[in-house]
Design a protein around this motif. Structure first.
Motif, short mmCIF file in Angstrom:
data_model
loop_
_atom_site.label_atom_id
_atom_site.label_comp_id
_atom_site.label_asym_id
_atom_site.label_seq_id
_atom_site.Cartn_x
_atom_site.Cartn_y
_atom_site.Cartn_z
N GLY A 34 -59.95 43.71 27.53
CA GLY A 34 -59.90 42.62 26.55
C GLY A 34 -58.71 42.65 25.62
O GLY A 34 -58.68 41.91 24.63
N TYR A 35 -57.72 43.49 25.89
CA TYR A 35 -56.53 43.56 25.04
C TYR A 35 -55.50 42.53 25.51
O TYR A 35 -54.91 42.68 26.57
CB TYR A 35 -55.92 44.96 25.08
CG TYR A 35 -56.82 46.03 24.51
CD1 TYR A 35 -57.21 46.01 23.17
CD2 TYR A 35 -57.29 47.07 25.32
CE1 TYR A 35 -58.04 46.99 22.66
CE2 TYR A 35 -58.11 48.06 24.82
CZ TYR A 35 -58.49 48.01 23.48
OH TYR A 35 -59.31 48.98 22.97
N LYS A 36 -55.31 41.50 24.69
CA LYS A 36 -54.37 40.44 25.06
C LYS A 36 -53.31 40.16 24.00
O LYS A 36 -52.30 39.54 24.28
CB LYS A 36 -55.13 39.14 25.37
CG LYS A 36 -56.08 39.26 26.55
CD LYS A 36 -56.77 37.93 26.83
CE LYS A 36 -57.72 38.06 28.03
NZ LYS A 36 -58.43 36.78 28.28
N GLU A 37 -53.57 40.59 22.79
CA GLU A 37 -52.64 40.31 21.69
C GLU A 37 -52.01 41.60 21.18
O GLU A 37 -52.36 42.70 21.58
CB GLU A 37 -53.39 39.60 20.55
CG GLU A 37 -54.06 38.30 20.95
CD GLU A 37 -53.06 37.25 21.40
OE1 GLU A 37 -51.91 37.27 20.89
OE2 GLU A 37 -53.40 36.42 22.25
N GLY A 38 -51.06 41.46 20.25
CA GLY A 38 -50.42 42.62 19.63
C GLY A 38 -49.63 43.43 20.64
O GLY A 38 -48.84 42.90 21.42
N PHE A 39 -49.89 44.75 20.63
CA PHE A 39 -49.16 45.66 21.51
C PHE A 39 -49.40 45.34 22.98
O PHE A 39 -48.58 45.66 23.85
CB PHE A 39 -49.55 47.11 21.22
CG PHE A 39 -50.91 47.49 21.75
CD1 PHE A 39 -51.04 48.10 22.99
CD2 PHE A 39 -52.06 47.24 21.01
CE1 PHE A 39 -52.28 48.46 23.49
CE2 PHE A 39 -53.30 47.59 21.50
CZ PHE A 39 -53.42 48.20 22.74
N ALA A 40 -50.55 44.71 23.26
CA ALA A 40 -50.88 44.40 24.65
C ALA A 40 -49.89 43.41 25.26
O ALA A 40 -49.71 43.39 26.49
CB ALA A 40 -52.30 43.85 24.74
N LYS A 41 -49.26 42.59 24.43
CA LYS A 41 -48.28 41.64 24.97
C LYS A 41 -47.12 42.38 25.64
O LYS A 41 -46.62 41.94 26.68
CB LYS A 41 -47.76 40.73 23.86
CG LYS A 41 -48.79 39.72 23.35
CD LYS A 41 -48.18 38.79 22.32
CE LYS A 41 -49.19 37.74 21.87
NZ LYS A 41 -48.60 36.82 20.88
N ALA A 42 -46.70 43.48 25.03
CA ALA A 42 -45.63 44.28 25.63
C ALA A 42 -46.11 44.91 26.94
O ALA A 42 -45.36 44.97 27.93
CB ALA A 42 -45.16 45.37 24.66
N LEU A 43 -47.37 45.38 26.96
CA LEU A 43 -47.91 45.96 28.19
C LEU A 43 -47.95 44.93 29.31
O LEU A 43 -47.61 45.23 30.46
CB LEU A 43 -49.32 46.50 27.94
CG LEU A 43 -49.47 47.66 26.95
CD1 LEU A 43 -50.93 48.06 26.82
CD2 LEU A 43 -48.64 48.86 27.41
N HIS A 44 -48.34 43.70 28.96
CA HIS A 44 -48.43 42.66 29.97
C HIS A 44 -47.05 42.21 30.43
O HIS A 44 -46.87 41.83 31.59
CB HIS A 44 -49.22 41.47 29.44
CG HIS A 44 -50.66 41.78 29.14
ND1 HIS A 44 -51.45 42.52 30.00
CD2 HIS A 44 -51.45 41.50 28.07
CE1 HIS A 44 -52.66 42.65 29.49
NE2 HIS A 44 -52.68 42.05 28.31
N PHE A 45 -46.07 42.25 29.53
CA PHE A 45 -44.71 41.90 29.92
C PHE A 45 -44.18 42.89 30.95
O PHE A 45 -43.69 42.50 32.01
CB PHE A 45 -43.80 41.87 28.69
CG PHE A 45 -42.35 41.65 29.03
CD1 PHE A 45 -41.87 40.39 29.35
CD2 PHE A 45 -41.45 42.71 29.05
CE1 PHE A 45 -40.54 40.20 29.68
CE2 PHE A 45 -40.12 42.53 29.37
CZ PHE A 45 -39.66 41.25 29.69
N PHE A 46 -44.29 44.18 30.62
CA PHE A 46 -43.79 45.19 31.56
C PHE A 46 -44.69 45.34 32.78
O PHE A 46 -44.26 45.85 33.80
CB PHE A 46 -43.61 46.54 30.85
CG PHE A 46 -42.44 46.57 29.93
CD1 PHE A 46 -41.16 46.68 30.42
CD2 PHE A 46 -42.61 46.47 28.55
CE1 PHE A 46 -40.06 46.70 29.57
CE2 PHE A 46 -41.53 46.48 27.70
CZ PHE A 46 -40.25 46.59 28.21
#
Length: 443
Positions: free
Chosen positions: A249-261
């Motif tokens: 359920g992590y989609k915002e904050g630091f998770a955006k960088a995770l999803h980018f990479f």
């Protein structure tokens, strides 16, 4: 006869035409796909003024979805080949296993680099290792060839760092992160079955080990094992982390960088950069970055063109409405998974290309997912897994990979058919059986 029934006949004839043109007459795959797509559009109910625009847009959208991934994946393969990374992985595993465990070590040697390296490239790179190990361990070469060949082939058809699986996932809008993880999981039982089958088919046969050849490069000439793993493993880790973050359920904050990479394009770009670093650390020269990209584009070009043409053919089939009609006739999720598997297996066996089989099958079943009970995230995942398992069956004389395995192993065609080809049939069937059994619990 209504229009859907007539269109269905034309679709079947178009598939037969592609098989005949590519497998029997040896016509260009792209030329065959283009000509048959245009012919199918002309004889079905697609308006004349829409045909060319549909062909152009579907060709372009297919390339837009997967072109970067294929190019960066090809670049990783080039780096692994030129740096000795694939050989480093192989020699490390074999040194740890010893000669008595040469066969399982050979399977692992193909499986790990095969996660990102195309199966034919991987086999060419590792065939010298296979011959050397066959000679040293006195293992029959047809058996060793089948073990290495199926270990590379299992992940080639089931993991979407490869074009067929990737194109099918794109066509069905399946989650790539889940597909990577599930593809690896279901490739394992298929490979184990193929391994055991190849051994059984070699028993009682007068198959000779390979003749001892000049030794491959020493460990000092190769990159460190941990370094060699980086281009292969890094993209998988990045995509898996992104998928795990989404699941939690992590989609915002630091998770955006995770999803980018963790986006497959960026993840494979990172893998390519790791491959460039590996190449530079192992005798690379100035200009390697440009050389790698140029060679990768040359390798990826034919794959991209065929993939785009396959997407175009799929769009024409979707426009005819045949897929929806097929779904209405064959409803039910328990039946649904058998349909993509059987279609992909028949296409693969008949015309030789796993990529074309996967693309065509995805195009046919895409409109029918809801009717089959597969129009959900898990349903789409299992559908592409079934397609991947079907595209394994069977590699024989009309498949270029069959000839790579046969010729680079210096074995006879009948030996390769008996051991390697029959193993691909068993591998596809067992992989699908596991996929179907899992679907009974999860769908």
């Amino acid at each position: 006869m209504n229009s859907i029934a007539l269109s269905s006949i034309f679709v079947v004839l178009s598939i037969v035409a592609i098989i005949y043109l590519t497998a029997r007459l040896k016509f260009s795959v792209f030329g065959s796909l283009f000509a048959v797509s245009l012919g199918l559009a002309l004889v079905t109910n697609i308006p004349f003024e829409k045909i060319v625009d549909l062909m152009k847009s579907s060709f372009g959208s297919t390339l837009g979805n997967i072109s970067f991934i294929i190019i960066f994946g090809a670049a990783i393969a080039v780096c692994m080949e030129k740096s000795g990374g694939a050989l480093s992985i192989a020699t490390h595993i074999l040194a740890k296993s010893g000669k008595n465990n040469a066969k399982p070590a050979m399977a692992a040697t193909g499986f790990i680099p095969g996660l990102t390296i195309f199966c034919d490239t991987g086999y060419i790179i590792l065939s010298g290792v296979a011959r050397s190990i066959s000679a040293q361990s006195r293992t029959p070469m047809p058996l060793m060839a089948a073990i290495l060949g199926t270990s590379l082939y299992s992940v080639h058809c089931l993991v979407p760092t490869h074009p067929g699986a990737l194109a099918a996932a794109s066509a069905l809008d399946a989650n790539l992160g889940y597909f990577i993880l599930a593809g690896v999981v279901f490739a394992v039982p298929g490979l184990v079955a193929a391994y055991l089958w190849a051994g059984w088919m070699s028993k009682g046969q007068d198959y000779a080990p390979a003749v001892e050849e000049e030794a491959f490069a020493s460990d000092k000439a190769l990159p460190r094992f941990s370094h060699a793993l980086l281009p292969v493993v890094l993209p998988l880790i990045l995509i898996s982390i992104s998928t795990l973050a989404t699941t939690m359920g992590y989609k915002e904050g630091f998770a955006k960088a995770l999803h980018f990479f963790g986006n497959p394009v960026i993840a494979l770009l990172m893998g390519m950069l790791a491959g460039i670093w590996l190449l530079k650390n192992n005798g690379g020269r100035k200009g390697d970055f440009n050389n790698v990209l140029e060679e990768a584009i040359m390798k990826a070009g034919p794959i991209l063109i065929i993939t785009g043409a396959g997407g175009m053919f799929g769009a024409i089939i979707r426009e005819t409405g045949v897929g929806s009609a097929l779904g209405d006739a064959l409803g039910g999720a328990s039946v649904g998974l058998f349909i993509p598997f059987i279609i992909a297996a028949l296409l693969k066996t008949a015309q030789g290309s796993s990529t074309v089989a996967a693309l065509t099958t995805a195009a046919i079943i895409s409109p029918s997912l809801a009717t089959f009970g597969l129009d959900s995230d898990l349903g789409r995942l299992f559908a592409v897994l079934a397609i991947g398992a079907g595209s394994i069956v069977a590699s024989h004389a009309n498949d270029s990979y069959f000839w790579v395995v046969t010729k680079f192993s210096n074995i006879e065609m009948q030996e390769s058919l008996r051991v390697f080809t029959s193993s691909t049939v068993v591998m596809g069937l067992v992989s699908f059986a596991c996929i179907w059994a899992a679907s009974l619990v999860m769908l």
